[in-house]
Design an enzyme around this catalytic site. Sequence first.
Site, PDB file in Angstrom:
ATOM      1  N   SER A 143       0.971  -1.435  -0.013  1.00 49.51           N
ATOM      2  CA  SER A 143       0.407   0.287   0.059  1.00 49.51           C
ATOM      3  C   SER A 143       0.585   1.713  -0.133  1.00 49.51           C
ATOM      4  O   SER A 143       1.913   0.958   0.702  1.00 49.51           O
ATOM      5  CB  SER A 143      -0.854  -0.024   0.805  1.00 49.51           C
ATOM      6  OG  SER A 143      -1.618   1.512   1.416  1.00 49.51           O
ATOM      7  N   TYR A 156      -1.240   0.190  10.464  1.00 47.59           N
ATOM      8  CA  TYR A 156      -1.273  -0.903   9.395  1.00 47.59           C
ATOM      9  C   TYR A 156      -0.391  -0.476   8.492  1.00 47.59           C
ATOM     10  O   TYR A 156      -0.028  -1.105   7.370  1.00 47.59           O
ATOM     11  CB  TYR A 156      -3.033  -0.006   8.146  1.00 47.59           C
ATOM     12  CG  TYR A 156      -2.246  -0.442   7.307  1.00 47.59           C
ATOM     13  CD1 TYR A 156      -3.142  -2.315   6.661  1.00 47.59           C
ATOM     14  CD2 TYR A 156      -3.089   0.564   6.473  1.00 47.59           C
ATOM     15  CE1 TYR A 156      -3.504  -1.762   5.251  1.00 47.59           C
ATOM     16  CE2 TYR A 156      -2.748   0.004   4.320  1.00 47.59           C
ATOM     17  CZ  TYR A 156      -3.477  -1.273   4.047  1.00 47.59           C
ATOM     18  OH  TYR A 156      -3.596  -1.117   2.520  1.00 47.59           O
ATOM     19  N   LYS A 160       1.964  -2.614   6.923  1.00 49.91           N
ATOM     20  CA  LYS A 160       3.011  -2.370   5.338  1.00 49.91           C
ATOM     21  C   LYS A 160       3.957  -2.338   5.042  1.00 49.91           C
ATOM     22  O   LYS A 160       4.988  -2.371   4.150  1.00 49.91           O
ATOM     23  CB  LYS A 160       1.706  -1.337   4.679  1.00 49.91           C
ATOM     24  CG  LYS A 160       0.617  -2.113   4.504  1.00 49.91           C
ATOM     25  CD  LYS A 160       0.062  -3.084   3.814  1.00 49.91           C
ATOM     26  CE  LYS A 160      -1.194  -4.012   3.749  1.00 49.91           C
ATOM     27  NZ  LYS A 160      -1.239  -5.321   2.856  1.00 49.91           N
TER      28      LYS A 160
END
Length: 261
Positions: A143, A156, A160
């Site tokens: 991402s 997150y 990532k």
Amino acid sequence: MKMSNPVDFTGRVVIVTGGTKGIGLTIAQGFLDAGADVLVCGRNEPGRLPVSGRRTAVFQAADIRDPAAAAGLVDAAVDRFGRLDVLVNNAGGSPDSDAATVSPRFVEKIVALNLLAPFYMAQAANRVMQGQEKGGSIVNIGSVSAHNPQPGTAAYTAAKAGLLALTRALALEWAPKVRVNHITTGLIRTESAAGVYGEDGGAAVAGIIPMGRMAVPADVADACLYLAGPLASYVTGADLSVHGGGEFPGRYLTVKSSTRG
């Protein structure tokens, strides 16, 4: 000299984690269309599976945050098809959360899904691929958050960013038999995410992207086919950005808006 079809995956076997919906379903569909045998996984059996003509992806229920389940998924593919050529670590995601108050359990789950599960899957896939004459390819779906964090995405983003670093580390260790690459995805227009981008389904958001539109799942699927195929036979440890050029800087958008006013 006539070149063979670089997206012909006939006779090759592909696992797509989270391949029953959204981007993963489209990735699985892309490999099916290219002739591959495809196994997809999820925690619950879906209402529909990726299909190409008379060929359908095989489903296996698995919680790949569990190392044993991840290894079992790879074993299931090899038992059924005899080999494993491509692993696409697609499963991931996270709802927005306040970093100041989010629970430790939430953080653990997000890191497990977005970083540990891909690691476990890659380990299991590598054990098979290293023993094959032509090795194999692993593609990790990352991402833009790993490069440019947004509010509400601390756990997150950290996971990532770790996935990107993991990709580069595994590429160093597992070459030349196994290639490991990463795709940095940006804003992607899916049915489930349309409401997140506003009532217009993301039309206004497209104005901040240099390419003038949000990505669609097929853009990511095409990148997977490239990285897993022969045109990328010398590509490993790479981070392929599929984000339409990223986003215009806030300073630029502010100045542009003020000059129009």
